[in-house]
Design a protein around this motif. Structure first.
Motif, PDB file in Angstrom:
ATOM      1  N   ALA A  23       1.137  -1.356  -0.106  1.00 25.79           N
ATOM      2  CA  ALA A  23       0.113  -0.119  -0.171  1.00 25.79           C
ATOM      3  C   ALA A  23       0.354   1.345  -0.140  1.00 25.79           C
ATOM      4  N   ARG A  24       1.820   1.944   0.756  1.00 25.83           N
ATOM      5  CA  ARG A  24       2.727   2.480   1.226  1.00 25.83           C
ATOM      6  C   ARG A  24       3.291   3.199  -0.482  1.00 25.83           C
ATOM      7  N   ALA A  25       3.827   1.492  -1.064  1.00 29.46           N
ATOM      8  CA  ALA A  25       4.289   2.139  -2.031  1.00 29.46           C
ATOM      9  C   ALA A  25       3.847   2.617  -3.274  1.00 29.46           C
ATOM     10  N   LEU A  26       2.493   1.776  -4.144  1.00 30.97           N
ATOM     11  CA  LEU A  26       1.360   2.343  -4.517  1.00 30.97           C
ATOM     12  C   LEU A  26       1.346   3.437  -4.232  1.00 30.97           C
ATOM     13  N   ASP A  27       1.146   3.536  -2.659  1.00 28.24           N
ATOM     14  CA  ASP A  27       0.524   5.223  -2.313  1.00 28.24           C
ATOM     15  C   ASP A  27       1.891   6.345  -2.228  1.00 28.24           C
ATOM     16  N   GLY A  28       2.578   6.037  -2.880  1.00 27.56           N
ATOM     17  CA  GLY A  28       3.754   7.156  -3.455  1.00 27.56           C
ATOM     18  C   GLY A  28       5.103   7.529  -2.718  1.00 27.56           C
ATOM     19  N   GLY A  29       5.241   5.316  -2.952  1.00 26.86           N
ATOM     20  CA  GLY A  29       6.607   4.786  -2.623  1.00 26.86           C
ATOM     21  C   GLY A  29       7.641   5.002  -4.117  1.00 26.86           C
ATOM     22  N   THR A  30       8.901   4.400  -4.383  1.00 26.19           N
ATOM     23  CA  THR A  30       9.453   4.249  -4.452  1.00 26.19           C
ATOM     24  C   THR A  30       9.289   2.939  -5.125  1.00 26.19           C
ATOM     25  N   VAL A  31      10.133   3.130  -6.788  1.00 22.99           N
ATOM     26  CA  VAL A  31      10.014   1.837  -7.909  1.00 22.99           C
ATOM     27  C   VAL A  31      10.406   0.149  -6.385  1.00 22.99           C
ATOM     28  N   GLU A  32      11.963   1.020  -6.171  1.00 22.04           N
ATOM     29  CA  GLU A  32      12.581  -0.089  -5.379  1.00 22.04           C
ATOM     30  C   GLU A  32      11.805  -0.922  -4.686  1.00 22.04           C
ATOM     31  N   GLN A  33      10.894   0.275  -3.590  1.00 18.66           N
ATOM     32  CA  GLN A  33      10.462  -0.166  -2.497  1.00 18.66           C
ATOM     33  C   GLN A  33       9.151  -1.172  -2.809  1.00 18.66           C
ATOM     34  N   PHE A  34       8.738  -0.652  -4.032  1.00 19.80           N
ATOM     35  CA  PHE A  34       8.216  -1.872  -4.661  1.00 19.80           C
ATOM     36  C   PHE A  34       8.427  -2.986  -5.109  1.00 19.80           C
ATOM     37  N   LEU A  35       9.234  -3.205  -5.331  1.00 13.33           N
ATOM     38  CA  LEU A  35       9.819  -4.252  -6.384  1.00 13.33           C
ATOM     39  C   LEU A  35      10.414  -5.617  -4.523  1.00 13.33           C
ATOM     40  N   ALA A  36      11.095  -4.522  -3.909  1.00 13.93           N
ATOM     41  CA  ALA A  36      11.353  -5.329  -2.949  1.00 13.93           C
ATOM     42  C   ALA A  36      10.288  -6.365  -2.045  1.00 13.93           C
ATOM     43  N   ILE A  37       8.984  -6.306  -2.287  1.00 12.18           N
ATOM     44  CA  ILE A  37       7.820  -6.917  -1.628  1.00 12.18           C
ATOM     45  C   ILE A  37       7.440  -8.320  -2.648  1.00 12.18           C
ATOM     46  N   PHE A  38       8.170  -8.053  -3.709  1.00  8.93           N
ATOM     47  CA  PHE A  38       7.989  -9.321  -4.480  1.00  8.93           C
ATOM     48  C   PHE A  38       9.358 -10.500  -5.076  1.00  8.93           C
ATOM     49  N   THR A  39       8.814 -11.918  -5.390  1.00  8.21           N
ATOM     50  CA  THR A  39      10.490 -12.431  -5.434  1.00  8.21           C
ATOM     51  C   THR A  39      10.309 -11.973  -6.880  1.00  8.21           C
ATOM     52  N   GLU A  40      11.831 -11.830  -7.702  1.00 11.49           N
ATOM     53  CA  GLU A  40      12.299 -12.049  -8.405  1.00 11.49           C
ATOM     54  C   GLU A  40      10.772 -12.804  -9.881  1.00 11.49           C
ATOM     55  N   ASP A  41      10.781 -13.274 -10.494  1.00  9.66           N
ATOM     56  CA  ASP A  41      10.417 -14.600 -10.853  1.00  9.66           C
ATOM     57  C   ASP A  41       8.447 -14.189 -10.686  1.00  9.66           C
ATOM     58  N   VAL A  42       8.361 -12.989 -10.189  1.00  7.56           N
ATOM     59  CA  VAL A  42       7.160 -13.348  -9.184  1.00  7.56           C
ATOM     60  C   VAL A  42       6.269 -12.864 -10.598  1.00  7.56           C
ATOM     61  N   ASP A  43       4.579 -13.609 -10.324  1.00 10.21           N
ATOM     62  CA  ASP A  43       3.403 -13.838 -11.398  1.00 10.21           C
ATOM     63  C   ASP A  43       2.221 -12.976 -10.697  1.00 10.21           C
ATOM     64  N   TYR A  44       1.896 -11.667 -11.050  1.00 10.80           N
ATOM     65  CA  TYR A  44       1.246 -10.760 -10.565  1.00 10.80           C
ATOM     66  C   TYR A  44      -0.029 -10.380 -11.884  1.00 10.80           C
ATOM     67  N   ARG A  45      -0.984 -10.841 -11.082  1.00  9.78           N
ATOM     68  CA  ARG A  45      -2.114 -10.312 -12.122  1.00  9.78           C
ATOM     69  C   ARG A  45      -3.742  -9.468 -10.389  1.00  9.78           C
ATOM     70  N   SER A  46      -3.825  -8.566 -12.399  1.00 13.82           N
ATOM     71  CA  SER A  46      -4.772  -7.339 -12.304  1.00 13.82           C
ATOM     72  C   SER A  46      -6.164  -7.773 -12.708  1.00 13.82           C
ATOM     73  N   GLY A  47      -6.886  -8.356 -12.649  1.00 16.15           N
ATOM     74  CA  GLY A  47      -7.933  -8.510 -13.365  1.00 16.15           C
ATOM     75  C   GLY A  47      -7.432  -8.385 -14.955  1.00 16.15           C
ATOM     76  N   GLY A  48      -7.210  -8.102 -15.672  1.00 12.43           N
ATOM     77  CA  GLY A  48      -6.723  -8.827 -17.343  1.00 12.43           C
ATOM     78  C   GLY A  48      -5.310  -8.175 -17.181  1.00 12.43           C
ATOM     79  N   ARG A  49      -4.778  -8.016 -16.618  1.00 10.48           N
ATOM     80  CA  ARG A  49      -3.008  -7.543 -16.217  1.00 10.48           C
ATOM     81  C   ARG A  49      -2.830  -8.524 -15.960  1.00 10.48           C
ATOM     82  N   VAL A  50      -1.588  -8.847 -17.159  1.00 14.28           N
ATOM     83  CA  VAL A  50      -0.807  -9.889 -16.461  1.00 14.28           C
ATOM     84  C   VAL A  50       0.846  -9.623 -16.347  1.00 14.28           C
ATOM     85  N   LEU A  51       1.683  -9.610 -15.084  1.00 19.42           N
ATOM     86  CA  LEU A  51       2.930  -8.410 -15.380  1.00 19.42           C
ATOM     87  C   LEU A  51       4.077 -10.522 -14.812  1.00 19.42           C
ATOM     88  N   GLN A  52       4.832 -10.684 -15.161  1.00 19.95           N
ATOM     89  CA  GLN A  52       5.667 -11.423 -15.088  1.00 19.95           C
ATOM     90  C   GLN A  52       6.886 -10.745 -14.818  1.00 19.95           C
TER      91      GLN A  52
END
Length: 155
Positions: A23-52
Protein backbone atom coordinates in the motif's frame (compact mmCIF):
# COMPACT_ATOMS: atom_id res chain seq x y z
CA UNK A 1 5.10 -20.85 24.09
CA UNK A 2 7.02 -23.13 21.77
CA UNK A 3 9.70 -21.92 19.41
CA UNK A 4 7.51 -22.98 16.45
CA UNK A 5 4.56 -20.95 17.75
CA UNK A 6 6.77 -17.91 18.26
CA UNK A 7 8.17 -18.30 14.74
CA UNK A 8 4.66 -18.41 13.27
CA UNK A 9 3.76 -15.17 15.10
CA UNK A 10 6.87 -13.53 13.66
CA UNK A 11 6.07 -14.89 10.19
CA UNK A 12 2.50 -13.55 10.36
CA UNK A 13 3.81 -10.14 11.35
CA UNK A 14 6.27 -10.09 8.43
CA UNK A 15 3.60 -11.14 5.92
CA UNK A 16 1.24 -8.47 7.22
CA UNK A 17 4.07 -5.95 6.85
CA UNK A 18 4.45 -6.96 3.16
CA UNK A 19 0.87 -5.93 2.54
CA UNK A 20 1.34 -2.62 4.33
CA UNK A 21 4.49 -2.02 2.27
CA UNK A 22 2.51 -2.72 -0.90
CA UNK A 23 0.00 0.00 0.00
CA UNK A 24 2.73 2.50 0.93
CA UNK A 25 4.71 1.75 -2.25
CA UNK A 26 1.73 2.27 -4.57
CA UNK A 27 0.56 5.31 -2.61
CA UNK A 28 3.74 7.34 -2.98
CA UNK A 29 6.72 5.06 -2.57
CA UNK A 30 9.59 4.24 -4.87
CA UNK A 31 9.88 1.52 -7.46
CA UNK A 32 12.58 -0.08 -5.29
CA UNK A 33 10.15 -0.27 -2.35
CA UNK A 34 7.53 -1.81 -4.64
CA UNK A 35 9.88 -4.43 -6.12
CA UNK A 36 11.24 -5.41 -2.67
CA UNK A 37 7.83 -6.91 -1.81
CA UNK A 38 7.98 -9.53 -4.57
CA UNK A 39 10.17 -12.43 -5.65
CA UNK A 40 12.18 -11.85 -8.85
CA UNK A 41 9.90 -14.21 -10.81
CA UNK A 42 6.61 -12.93 -9.38
CA UNK A 43 3.34 -13.69 -11.17
CA UNK A 44 1.20 -10.55 -10.68
CA UNK A 45 -2.33 -10.42 -12.08
CA UNK A 46 -4.89 -7.67 -11.68
CA UNK A 47 -8.06 -8.18 -13.66
CA UNK A 48 -6.77 -8.63 -17.21
CA UNK A 49 -3.28 -7.29 -16.50
CA UNK A 50 -0.64 -10.03 -16.28
CA UNK A 51 2.87 -9.06 -15.21
CA UNK A 52 5.70 -11.58 -14.93
CA UNK A 53 8.86 -10.72 -13.00
CA UNK A 54 10.49 -7.56 -11.71
CA UNK A 55 11.09 -6.01 -15.14
CA UNK A 56 7.35 -6.03 -15.94
CA UNK A 57 6.52 -4.68 -12.45
CA UNK A 58 9.07 -1.89 -12.88
CA UNK A 59 7.57 -0.89 -16.25
CA UNK A 60 4.06 -0.86 -14.75
CA UNK A 61 5.10 1.17 -11.69
CA UNK A 62 6.99 3.73 -13.78
CA UNK A 63 4.14 4.10 -16.31
CA UNK A 64 1.67 4.51 -13.45
CA UNK A 65 3.81 7.26 -11.88
CA UNK A 66 4.32 9.00 -15.25
CA UNK A 67 0.53 9.11 -15.73
CA UNK A 68 0.21 11.09 -12.48
CA UNK A 69 -1.71 8.38 -10.63
CA UNK A 70 -2.73 9.26 -7.07
CA UNK A 71 -4.08 6.46 -4.91
CA UNK A 72 -4.75 5.28 -1.42
CA UNK A 73 -5.13 1.57 -0.63
CA UNK A 74 -6.88 0.15 2.42
CA UNK A 75 -6.69 -3.53 3.36
CA UNK A 76 -8.98 -5.65 5.51
CA UNK A 77 -9.59 -9.26 6.42
CA UNK A 78 -6.00 -10.50 6.17
CA UNK A 79 -6.13 -14.30 6.42
CA UNK A 80 -2.82 -16.17 6.48
CA UNK A 81 -2.66 -19.96 6.08
CA UNK A 82 0.76 -21.58 6.21
CA UNK A 83 1.05 -24.27 3.55
CA UNK A 84 4.57 -25.30 4.56
CA UNK A 85 7.47 -24.12 6.69
CA UNK A 86 8.43 -21.53 4.06
CA UNK A 87 5.16 -20.96 2.17
CA UNK A 88 1.84 -19.31 2.90
CA UNK A 89 -1.45 -18.56 1.14
CA UNK A 90 -2.79 -15.13 2.04
CA UNK A 91 -6.21 -13.66 1.31
CA UNK A 92 -7.42 -10.13 1.88
CA UNK A 93 -9.84 -7.50 0.64
CA UNK A 94 -8.65 -4.13 -0.64
CA UNK A 95 -10.41 -0.80 -1.15
CA UNK A 96 -8.73 1.64 -3.55
CA UNK A 97 -9.36 5.33 -4.05
CA UNK A 98 -7.68 6.67 -7.19
CA UNK A 99 -7.42 9.55 -9.59
CA UNK A 100 -4.87 11.81 -11.24
CA UNK A 101 -3.78 15.39 -10.88
CA UNK A 102 -2.61 17.77 -8.20
CA UNK A 103 -3.63 17.26 -4.58
CA UNK A 104 -6.26 17.22 -3.40
CA UNK A 105 -7.76 15.15 -6.22
CA UNK A 106 -11.42 16.02 -6.75
CA UNK A 107 -13.94 13.30 -6.03
CA UNK A 108 -13.78 10.64 -3.38
CA UNK A 109 -15.70 7.63 -4.60
CA UNK A 110 -13.88 4.30 -4.49
CA UNK A 111 -12.14 3.13 -7.65
CA UNK A 112 -12.04 -0.56 -6.78
CA UNK A 113 -12.92 -3.16 -4.19
CA UNK A 114 -10.96 -6.33 -4.85
CA UNK A 115 -10.20 -9.71 -3.38
CA UNK A 116 -6.48 -10.42 -3.28
CA UNK A 117 -4.90 -13.86 -3.08
CA UNK A 118 -1.16 -14.17 -2.54
CA UNK A 119 1.31 -16.99 -2.42
CA UNK A 120 4.16 -16.00 -0.14
CA UNK A 121 7.58 -17.55 0.04
CA UNK A 122 10.28 -17.26 2.68
CA UNK A 123 13.49 -16.17 0.93
CA UNK A 124 16.96 -15.43 2.31
CA UNK A 125 15.83 -11.76 2.44
CA UNK A 126 12.60 -12.60 4.30
CA UNK A 127 9.03 -13.24 3.19
CA UNK A 128 8.13 -12.14 -0.34
CA UNK A 129 5.04 -12.39 -2.53
CA UNK A 130 5.61 -14.86 -5.37
CA UNK A 131 2.10 -14.70 -6.83
CA UNK A 132 -0.56 -12.00 -6.44
CA UNK A 133 -4.00 -12.37 -8.00
CA UNK A 134 -6.22 -9.29 -7.71
CA UNK A 135 -9.86 -10.04 -8.52
CA UNK A 136 -12.03 -6.94 -8.93
CA UNK A 137 -15.38 -7.27 -7.16
CA UNK A 138 -16.66 -3.69 -7.56
CA UNK A 139 -15.13 -1.32 -10.16
CA UNK A 140 -15.97 2.33 -10.73
CA UNK A 141 -15.98 2.80 -14.53
CA UNK A 142 -15.80 6.60 -14.16
CA UNK A 143 -12.21 6.40 -12.88
CA UNK A 144 -9.56 5.49 -15.44
CA UNK A 145 -7.19 2.59 -14.95
CA UNK A 146 -3.67 3.72 -13.97
CA UNK A 147 -2.03 2.36 -17.12
CA UNK A 148 -3.81 1.77 -20.41
CA UNK A 149 -4.21 -1.89 -21.36
CA UNK A 150 -6.72 -4.04 -23.17
CA UNK A 151 -8.63 -4.59 -19.92
CA UNK A 152 -10.32 -2.08 -17.65
CA UNK A 153 -10.18 -3.74 -14.22
CA UNK A 154 -6.68 -2.83 -13.11
CA UNK A 155 -5.11 -1.92 -9.78
Amino acid sequence: MTEAALQQILDRHEIEALNLQFARALDGGTVEQFLAIFTEDVDYRSGGRVLQGHAALRDFFEARAAAGRVSRHLMSGLDIAFTGADTARVRSTWLTFAGAGPLPVSGCTPFLVADVEDDCLRTPEGWRISRRIITPIFRNPEIAAPVATGSEAQQ
